[in-house]
Design a protein around this motif. Structure first.
Motif, PDB file in Angstrom:
ATOM      1  N   PHE A 125     -37.768 -13.930   5.202  1.00  0.00           N
ATOM      2  CA  PHE A 125     -38.776 -14.644   4.417  1.00  0.00           C
ATOM      3  C   PHE A 125     -39.819 -13.648   3.942  1.00  0.00           C
ATOM      4  N   ASP A 126     -40.177 -13.740   2.658  1.00  0.00           N
ATOM      5  CA  ASP A 126     -41.271 -12.900   2.163  1.00  0.00           C
ATOM      6  C   ASP A 126     -42.594 -13.591   2.454  1.00  0.00           C
ATOM      7  N   GLU A 127     -43.689 -12.964   2.056  1.00  0.00           N
ATOM      8  CA  GLU A 127     -45.027 -13.487   2.379  1.00  0.00           C
ATOM      9  C   GLU A 127     -45.330 -14.815   1.695  1.00  0.00           C
ATOM     10  N   GLU A 128     -44.541 -15.180   0.686  1.00  0.00           N
ATOM     11  CA  GLU A 128     -44.741 -16.454  -0.012  1.00  0.00           C
ATOM     12  C   GLU A 128     -43.812 -17.548   0.500  1.00  0.00           C
ATOM     13  N   GLY A 129     -42.942 -17.195   1.452  1.00  0.00           N
ATOM     14  CA  GLY A 129     -42.033 -18.184   2.030  1.00  0.00           C
ATOM     15  C   GLY A 129     -40.683 -18.275   1.365  1.00  0.00           C
ATOM     16  N   ASN A 130     -40.372 -17.335   0.479  1.00  0.00           N
ATOM     17  CA  ASN A 130     -39.060 -17.323  -0.161  1.00  0.00           C
ATOM     18  C   ASN A 130     -38.039 -16.685   0.781  1.00  0.00           C
ATOM     19  N   LEU A 131     -36.864 -17.301   0.869  1.00  0.00           N
ATOM     20  CA  LEU A 131     -35.804 -16.768   1.714  1.00  0.00           C
ATOM     21  C   LEU A 131     -34.973 -15.783   0.903  1.00  0.00           C
ATOM     22  N   LEU A 132     -34.901 -14.557   1.402  1.00  0.00           N
ATOM     23  CA  LEU A 132     -34.218 -13.479   0.693  1.00  0.00           C
ATOM     24  C   LEU A 132     -32.941 -13.074   1.420  1.00  0.00           C
ATOM     25  N   PHE A 133     -31.920 -12.772   0.648  1.00  0.00           N
ATOM     26  CA  PHE A 133     -30.695 -12.186   1.176  1.00  0.00           C
ATOM     27  C   PHE A 133     -30.789 -10.688   0.909  1.00  0.00           C
ATOM     28  N   LYS A 134     -30.751  -9.867   1.949  1.00  0.00           N
ATOM     29  CA  LYS A 134     -30.792  -8.418   1.776  1.00  0.00           C
ATOM     30  C   LYS A 134     -29.535  -7.821   2.389  1.00  0.00           C
ATOM     31  N   SER A 135     -28.701  -7.285   1.538  1.00  0.00           N
ATOM     32  CA  SER A 135     -27.458  -6.687   2.006  1.00  0.00           C
ATOM     33  C   SER A 135     -27.537  -5.178   1.806  1.00  0.00           C
ATOM     34  N   SER A 136     -27.069  -4.448   2.808  1.00  0.00           N
ATOM     35  CA  SER A 136     -27.072  -2.994   2.724  1.00  0.00           C
ATOM     36  C   SER A 136     -25.820  -2.466   3.402  1.00  0.00           C
ATOM     37  N   ALA A 137     -25.532  -1.201   3.122  1.00  0.00           N
ATOM     38  CA  ALA A 137     -24.357  -0.558   3.711  1.00  0.00           C
ATOM     39  C   ALA A 137     -24.704   0.863   4.106  1.00  0.00           C
ATOM     40  N   ASP A 138     -23.995   1.353   5.105  1.00  0.00           N
ATOM     41  CA  ASP A 138     -24.155   2.746   5.493  1.00  0.00           C
ATOM     42  C   ASP A 138     -23.725   3.640   4.337  1.00  0.00           C
ATOM     43  N   GLU A 139     -24.413   4.756   4.200  1.00  0.00           N
ATOM     44  CA  GLU A 139     -24.042   5.721   3.170  1.00  0.00           C
ATOM     45  C   GLU A 139     -22.612   6.184   3.435  1.00  0.00           C
ATOM     46  N   GLY A 140     -21.810   6.200   2.403  1.00  0.00           N
ATOM     47  CA  GLY A 140     -20.429   6.639   2.546  1.00  0.00           C
ATOM     48  C   GLY A 140     -19.462   5.539   2.936  1.00  0.00           C
ATOM     49  N   ASP A 141     -19.941   4.313   3.058  1.00  0.00           N
ATOM     50  CA  ASP A 141     -19.047   3.193   3.385  1.00  0.00           C
ATOM     51  C   ASP A 141     -18.292   2.792   2.117  1.00  0.00           C
ATOM     52  N   LEU A 142     -17.077   3.239   2.011  1.00  0.00           N
ATOM     53  CA  LEU A 142     -16.280   2.981   0.812  1.00  0.00           C
ATOM     54  C   LEU A 142     -15.723   1.565   0.767  1.00  0.00           C
ATOM     55  N   LEU A 143     -15.761   0.855   1.888  1.00  0.00           N
ATOM     56  CA  LEU A 143     -15.220  -0.504   1.932  1.00  0.00           C
ATOM     57  C   LEU A 143     -16.255  -1.566   1.564  1.00  0.00           C
ATOM     58  N   TYR A 144     -17.533  -1.183   1.521  1.00  0.00           N
ATOM     59  CA  TYR A 144     -18.582  -2.130   1.153  1.00  0.00           C
ATOM     60  C   TYR A 144     -18.400  -2.537  -0.299  1.00  0.00           C
ATOM     61  N   ASP A 145     -18.384  -3.837  -0.551  1.00  0.00           N
ATOM     62  CA  ASP A 145     -18.114  -4.367  -1.885  1.00  0.00           C
ATOM     63  C   ASP A 145     -19.388  -4.935  -2.496  1.00  0.00           C
ATOM     64  N   GLU A 146     -20.062  -4.109  -3.290  1.00  0.00           N
ATOM     65  CA  GLU A 146     -21.335  -4.496  -3.887  1.00  0.00           C
ATOM     66  C   GLU A 146     -21.193  -5.656  -4.872  1.00  0.00           C
ATOM     67  N   ILE A 147     -20.106  -5.688  -5.596  1.00  0.00           N
ATOM     68  CA  ILE A 147     -19.885  -6.769  -6.568  1.00  0.00           C
ATOM     69  C   ILE A 147     -19.663  -8.089  -5.845  1.00  0.00           C
ATOM     70  N   ALA A 148     -18.811  -8.074  -4.826  1.00  0.00           N
ATOM     71  CA  ALA A 148     -18.571  -9.291  -4.047  1.00  0.00           C
ATOM     72  C   ALA A 148     -19.852  -9.744  -3.360  1.00  0.00           C
ATOM     73  N   CYS A 149     -20.686  -8.804  -2.963  1.00  0.00           N
ATOM     74  CA  CYS A 149     -21.952  -9.124  -2.328  1.00  0.00           C
ATOM     75  C   CYS A 149     -22.805  -9.986  -3.258  1.00  0.00           C
ATOM     76  N   GLY A 150     -23.002  -9.537  -4.478  1.00  0.00           N
ATOM     77  CA  GLY A 150     -23.797 -10.289  -5.439  1.00  0.00           C
ATOM     78  C   GLY A 150     -23.219 -11.661  -5.731  1.00  0.00           C
ATOM     79  N   MET A 151     -21.900 -11.712  -5.847  1.00  0.00           N
ATOM     80  CA  MET A 151     -21.239 -12.990  -6.127  1.00  0.00           C
ATOM     81  C   MET A 151     -21.383 -13.955  -4.945  1.00  0.00           C
TER      82      MET A 151
END
Length: 110
Positions: A56-82
């Motif tokens: 939750f941010d300071e205004e009460g909005n619920l945020l999705f924050k996705s991250s990956a380790d550097e060099g993680d070739l299996l992390y799917d950024e496009i699928a994440c957004g979808m």
């Protein structure tokens, strides 16, 4: 006047360590809501990889924050957004209820 210096974490799922964390400050939430959050977060990181923080941010909005380790070739950024968009649509009622809970019980809004 900021009540929080940074966002308030609701839950985190980590595909690298195969761990899930739920912030005990939210223990007042019904068990079915906590279970739904756990399923949602773990399935997210199983499909996309990386780490998912729901905060939750300071205004009460619920945020999705996705991250990956550097060099993680299996992390799917496009699928994440979808998948974030899909959850925001399909779980809209749950997410809005969580935001309302946070605004009332943490931020003191009416």
């Amino acid at each position: 006047m900021d009540m929080f210096d940074e966002n308030v974490v609701l839950c985190v799922s980590n595909s690298y360590e195969k761990k899930y964390y739920f912030n005990p400050d939210f223990d007042k939430l019904p068990n079915d809501v906590k279970n739904e959050l756990k399923i949602m977060c773990v399935l997210f990181t199983e499909e996309v990889g990386g780490i998912l923080d729901m905060e939750f941010d300071e205004e009460g909005n619920l945020l999705f924050k996705s991250s990956a380790d550097e060099g993680d070739l299996l992390y799917d950024e496009i699928a994440c957004g979808m998948l974030v968009k899909k959850y925001q649509y399909e779980k809209r009622e749950l997410l809005e209820s969580l935001e309302m809970f946070f605004k009332v019980f943490f931020l003191g809004m009416e």
